[in-house]
Design a protein around this motif. Structure first.
Motif, mmCIF file in Angstrom:
data_model
loop_
_atom_site.group_PDB
_atom_site.id
_atom_site.type_symbol
_atom_site.label_atom_id
_atom_site.label_comp_id
_atom_site.label_asym_id
_atom_site.label_seq_id
_atom_site.Cartn_x
_atom_site.Cartn_y
_atom_site.Cartn_z
ATOM 1 N N ARG A 89 -2.237 -4.401 -1.803
ATOM 2 C CA ARG A 89 -3.368 -3.802 -2.518
ATOM 3 C C ARG A 89 -4.300 -4.887 -3.077
ATOM 4 O O ARG A 89 -3.930 -6.049 -3.174
ATOM 5 C CB ARG A 89 -2.854 -2.931 -3.672
ATOM 6 C CG ARG A 89 -2.071 -1.722 -3.200
ATOM 7 C CD ARG A 89 -1.590 -0.878 -4.375
ATOM 8 N NE ARG A 89 -0.785 0.235 -3.897
ATOM 9 C CZ ARG A 89 -1.302 1.398 -3.484
ATOM 10 N NH1 ARG A 89 -2.610 1.585 -3.520
ATOM 11 N NH2 ARG A 89 -0.505 2.352 -3.053
ATOM 12 N N ASN A 100 -8.145 -0.808 0.785
ATOM 13 C CA ASN A 100 -7.824 0.133 -0.290
ATOM 14 C C ASN A 100 -8.693 -0.147 -1.496
ATOM 15 O O ASN A 100 -9.407 -1.126 -1.530
ATOM 16 C CB ASN A 100 -6.345 0.024 -0.685
ATOM 17 C CG ASN A 100 -5.928 -1.407 -0.967
ATOM 18 O OD1 ASN A 100 -6.300 -1.975 -1.992
ATOM 19 N ND2 ASN A 100 -5.189 -2.024 -0.068
ATOM 20 N N SER A 104 -2.887 -7.122 -5.674
ATOM 21 C CA SER A 104 -1.635 -7.809 -5.358
ATOM 22 C C SER A 104 -1.671 -9.275 -5.789
ATOM 23 O O SER A 104 -2.662 -9.972 -5.563
ATOM 24 C CB SER A 104 -1.367 -7.745 -3.848
ATOM 25 O OG SER A 104 -0.268 -8.576 -3.520
ATOM 26 N N VAL A 159 0.823 -1.207 0.000
ATOM 27 C CA VAL A 159 0.000 0.000 0.000
ATOM 28 C C VAL A 159 0.863 1.265 0.000
ATOM 29 O O VAL A 159 0.715 2.132 -0.860
ATOM 30 C CB VAL A 159 -0.967 0.000 1.200
ATOM 31 C CG1 VAL A 159 -1.657 1.354 1.356
ATOM 32 C CG2 VAL A 159 -2.015 -1.092 1.021
ATOM 33 N N TRP A 185 -5.354 -9.200 2.834
ATOM 34 C CA TRP A 185 -6.088 -8.119 2.181
ATOM 35 C C TRP A 185 -7.560 -8.184 2.563
ATOM 36 O O TRP A 185 -8.181 -9.242 2.574
ATOM 37 C CB TRP A 185 -5.960 -8.200 0.655
ATOM 38 C CG TRP A 185 -6.739 -7.108 -0.005
ATOM 39 C CD1 TRP A 185 -6.350 -5.811 -0.167
ATOM 40 C CD2 TRP A 185 -8.078 -7.184 -0.522
ATOM 41 N NE1 TRP A 185 -7.361 -5.085 -0.752
ATOM 42 C CE2 TRP A 185 -8.428 -5.902 -0.976
ATOM 43 C CE3 TRP A 185 -9.006 -8.229 -0.625
ATOM 44 C CZ2 TRP A 185 -9.672 -5.633 -1.545
ATOM 45 C CZ3 TRP A 185 -10.242 -7.964 -1.185
ATOM 46 C CH2 TRP A 185 -10.565 -6.675 -1.644
#
Ligand SMILES: [Ca+2]
Ligand SMILES: [Ca+2]
Length: 255
Positions: free
Chosen positions: A197, A255, A200, A187, A250
């Motif tokens: 992110r 995000n 990813s 991030v 995640w």
């Protein structure tokens, strides 16, 4: 068990090791501890582990300086430590920017190692001379070494150091089942934010079977026999199809 300790700005001079902490023949568990800005003149900027089987769960190691070797963690005397959901970044030493293993067998599960530096030699993240290390579901990315070709991991060939890496993302690549070589898309590493992110490649690419039991009770529910339920951010350790690589899972709100 030690929970929530911050060990900062410690220093040991020659010939001692472990700038913040020296652990000898111990099976202590360290949970949600921070080791930052510690320094050793010789070995192990943050922690020296001499024998025993200590565990480090949800710990962060950054800004430590190991001197000759092991910016953060120095392992010897056949120690068998375990590191789970740990983040090691911006540590440095002449050799072994984050970790150096002389003898022993260390296990790293879901750890992230980045921006560590071997300023005068080999092994930007790991230097394994005569030990064994197992890295599972880890991200080892963007570390640097002064010796070409050893930015991430260096095994001393003549001494048969061996680092077994599986289901991990290693910059430059590393042999082993399920390994990747692909930008993990952190991030904001410049501010120490090593979450990944949404896009990813590390997402859902860990191996669930590698997750240990919740010996440190990261969920604080008294259940220490369940499968590790939390990540370094104390969010659910598995979201989606499978566990992610690295210390942080995640989540959609990230995000
Ligand atoms: Ca996942
Ligand atoms: Ca628990």
């Amino acid at each position: 068990m030690l929970r929530g300790f911050h060990i900062t700005k410690g220093f040991v001079d020659f010939p001692d090791s472990g700038g913040g902490l020296y652990v000898e023949d111990s099976d202590a568990t360290f949970v949600q501890c921070v080791f930052a800005g510690n320094r050793s003149a010789v070995m192990g900027g943050a922690v020296a582990i001499w024998g025993g089987s200590p565990s480090f769960v949800n710990c962060r190691f950054y800004g430590n300086d190991g001197g000759w070797a092991a910016g953060a963690i120095y392992i010897r005397k056949s120690a068998t430590p375990t590191f789970v959901n740990c983040l090691l970044y911006s540590n440095q030493a002449w050799e072994g920017g984050a970790v150096a293993i002389t003898t022993g067998a260390a296990t790293f599960v879901n750890c992230t190692l980045s921006e560590n530096a071997a300023t005068a030699g080999k092994g930007g993240a790991f230097l394994d001379s005569r030990g064994e290390a197992a890295l599972r579901n880890c991200i080892i990315w963007g570390n640097t070494a002064n010796t070409n070709g050893t930015d991430e991991i260096f095994n001393l060939p003549a001494a048969q150091g061996s680092t077994a890496v599986t289901h991990s993302n290693v910059k430059g690549g590393w042999p082993g089942e399920g390994n990747l070589y692909s930008d993990p898309l952190f991030v904001d590493p410049a501010t120490g934010d090593y979450r990944i992110r949404q896009t990813s490649p590390c997402k859902d690419k860990g191996q669930n079977a590698s997750l240990p039991t919740d010996v440190a009770d990261t969920s604080l529910d008294g259940n220490t026999t369940e499968t590790l339920p939390k990540d370094l951010g104390l969010n659910a350790r598995i979201h989606g199809d499978s566990v992610d690589m690295g210390a942080y899972e995640w989540h959609p709100e990230d995000n």
